[in-house]
Design a protein around this motif. Structure first.
Motif, PDB file in Angstrom:
ATOM      1  N   LEU A  17       3.263 -21.997   6.036  1.00 13.82           N
ATOM      2  CA  LEU A  17       3.666 -22.574   7.332  1.00 13.82           C
ATOM      3  C   LEU A  17       5.085 -23.140   7.271  1.00 13.82           C
ATOM      4  N   PHE A  18       5.417 -23.854   6.213  1.00  9.20           N
ATOM      5  CA  PHE A  18       6.763 -24.418   6.083  1.00  9.20           C
ATOM      6  C   PHE A  18       7.807 -23.315   6.009  1.00  9.20           C
ATOM      7  N   ILE A  23       9.479 -27.324   8.285  1.00  7.68           N
ATOM      8  CA  ILE A  23       8.721 -28.536   7.984  1.00  7.68           C
ATOM      9  C   ILE A  23       8.519 -29.380   9.237  1.00  7.68           C
ATOM     10  N   LYS A  24       9.579 -29.563   9.991  1.00  6.64           N
ATOM     11  CA  LYS A  24       9.476 -30.410  11.187  1.00  6.64           C
ATOM     12  C   LYS A  24       8.468 -29.878  12.194  1.00  6.64           C
ATOM     13  N   SER A  25       8.396 -28.574  12.335  1.00  7.91           N
ATOM     14  CA  SER A  25       7.507 -27.972  13.335  1.00  7.91           C
ATOM     15  C   SER A  25       6.062 -27.859  12.878  1.00  7.91           C
ATOM     16  N   THR A  26       5.812 -28.022  11.603  1.00  7.22           N
ATOM     17  CA  THR A  26       4.461 -27.888  11.061  1.00  7.22           C
ATOM     18  C   THR A  26       3.782 -29.251  11.039  1.00  7.22           C
ATOM     19  N   ARG A  29      -2.288 -31.148  11.291  1.00  9.83           N
ATOM     20  CA  ARG A  29      -3.377 -30.387  11.926  1.00  9.83           C
ATOM     21  C   ARG A  29      -3.190 -28.886  11.690  1.00  9.83           C
ATOM     22  N   ASP A  30      -1.935 -28.387  11.780  1.00 10.12           N
ATOM     23  CA  ASP A  30      -1.666 -26.969  11.510  1.00 10.12           C
ATOM     24  C   ASP A  30      -2.065 -26.600  10.083  1.00 10.12           C
ATOM     25  N   ILE A  31      -1.671 -27.455   9.144  1.00  5.41           N
ATOM     26  CA  ILE A  31      -1.949 -27.188   7.726  1.00  5.41           C
ATOM     27  C   ILE A  31      -3.456 -27.204   7.477  1.00  5.41           C
ATOM     28  N   ALA A  32      -4.120 -28.237   7.982  1.00  2.92           N
ATOM     29  CA  ALA A  32      -5.574 -28.352   7.779  1.00  2.92           C
ATOM     30  C   ALA A  32      -6.294 -27.131   8.359  1.00  2.92           C
ATOM     31  N   ALA A  33      -5.912 -26.720   9.562  1.00  2.09           N
ATOM     32  CA  ALA A  33      -6.558 -25.566  10.191  1.00  2.09           C
ATOM     33  C   ALA A  33      -6.333 -24.295   9.363  1.00  2.09           C
ATOM     34  N   ARG A  47      -1.081 -38.467   1.079  1.00  2.00           N
ATOM     35  CA  ARG A  47      -1.053 -39.581   2.034  1.00  2.00           C
ATOM     36  C   ARG A  47      -0.388 -39.194   3.356  1.00  2.00           C
ATOM     37  N   SER A  48       0.532 -38.217   3.286  1.00  5.71           N
ATOM     38  CA  SER A  48       1.282 -37.829   4.486  1.00  5.71           C
ATOM     39  C   SER A  48       1.851 -36.426   4.288  1.00  5.71           C
ATOM     40  N   LYS A  49       2.375 -35.876   5.354  1.00  5.36           N
ATOM     41  CA  LYS A  49       3.050 -34.590   5.253  1.00  5.36           C
ATOM     42  C   LYS A  49       4.247 -34.715   4.326  1.00  5.36           C
ATOM     43  N   GLU A  50       4.939 -35.848   4.381  1.00  6.11           N
ATOM     44  CA  GLU A  50       6.106 -36.070   3.533  1.00  6.11           C
ATOM     45  C   GLU A  50       5.725 -36.065   2.056  1.00  6.11           C
ATOM     46  N   ASP A  51       4.571 -36.654   1.719  1.00  6.34           N
ATOM     47  CA  ASP A  51       4.107 -36.623   0.325  1.00  6.34           C
ATOM     48  C   ASP A  51       3.802 -35.197  -0.117  1.00  6.34           C
ATOM     49  N   LEU A  52       3.216 -34.416   0.766  1.00  8.97           N
ATOM     50  CA  LEU A  52       2.934 -33.016   0.466  1.00  8.97           C
ATOM     51  C   LEU A  52       4.241 -32.248   0.250  1.00  8.97           C
ATOM     52  N   VAL A  53       5.212 -32.459   1.123  1.00 10.72           N
ATOM     53  CA  VAL A  53       6.511 -31.792   1.003  1.00 10.72           C
ATOM     54  C   VAL A  53       7.168 -32.180  -0.318  1.00 10.72           C
ATOM     55  N   LYS A  54       7.161 -33.458  -0.630  1.00 14.69           N
ATOM     56  CA  LYS A  54       7.771 -33.934  -1.881  1.00 14.69           C
ATOM     57  C   LYS A  54       7.098 -33.281  -3.080  1.00 14.69           C
TER      58      LYS A  54
END
Length: 191
Positions: A17-18, A23-26, A29-33, A47-54
């Motif tokens: 998806l990224f 990243i900003k548009s994802t 909910r998109d990732i989980a689905a 904990r957050s999308k930012e943690d996943l990105v990091k």
């Protein structure tokens, strides 16, 4: 061999998806689905999308750095090391496209919000160190290391971008020799 864990599926689908949407548009909910999990299951791992990105960025950079280090084993000349790194980068584009696009083609506004590892495990800094060592050894002309690194990465990454958008036909590996030749021209020729 069983199904991938929900964490592995989250990481795999988020990379896709990224790479495609940015990243900003994802959204979470998109990732989980896409991963076939609930939002709560995703938050169990991150904990957050930012943690996943990091996590994805640092682990991906480390993985690519390790791969490129292995590519240069047995090379004694710096020019051979650079050629092997370029070959490795072309291979990664062709065989690990989502991660490649996420790490090296997407613009990363979020990098300012977390620490990027600037060790040899970072492929960009690894390339820069090889160039610098090659200059110090006298094999490459002395020049601005950061600029030369950017120029060589530009050869590979712009070619990858053209390939991605269909402007170059075939695999990036099929253009590797031409990219390598131009990289050597940058490193050794005086203009």
């Amino acid at each position: 061999m069983g199904r991938p864990s929900s964490k592995a599926k989250i990481e795999e689908e988020s990379l896709k998806l990224f790479a495609v949407s940015g990243i900003k548009s994802t959204t979470i909910r998109d990732i989980a689905a896409a991963a076939g999990v609930t939002d709560a299951a995703l938050y169990k791992h991150y904990r957050s999308k930012e943690d996943l990105v990091k996590f994805l960025f640092n682990s991906g950079y480390k993985s690519y750095g390790s791969f490129l280090k292995e590519k240069i084993e047995g090379c004694s000349k710096y020019s051979d090391k650079i050629l092997s790194v370029i070959e490795g980068i072309c291979y990664l584009f062709d065989h690990d496209n989502d991660r490649f696009r996420f790490l090296l083609l997407n613009q990363h506004d979020q990098l300012q919000h977390f620490e990027v590892d600037h060790s040899d495990d970072n492929p960009v800094d690894f390339l820069g160190r090889l160039i610098e060592e090659g200059m110090e050894s006298g094999e490459f002309k002395k020049d601005n290391v950061e600029l030369i690194s950017a120029m060589i990465l530009g050869l590979v990454l712009q070619s990858a971008t053209f390939s991605l958008y269909g402007r170059l036909k075939g695999t990036l590996e099929s253009y590797c020799g031409q990219i390598q030749k131009q990289a050597l021209n940058i490193l050794v020729e005086e203009i």
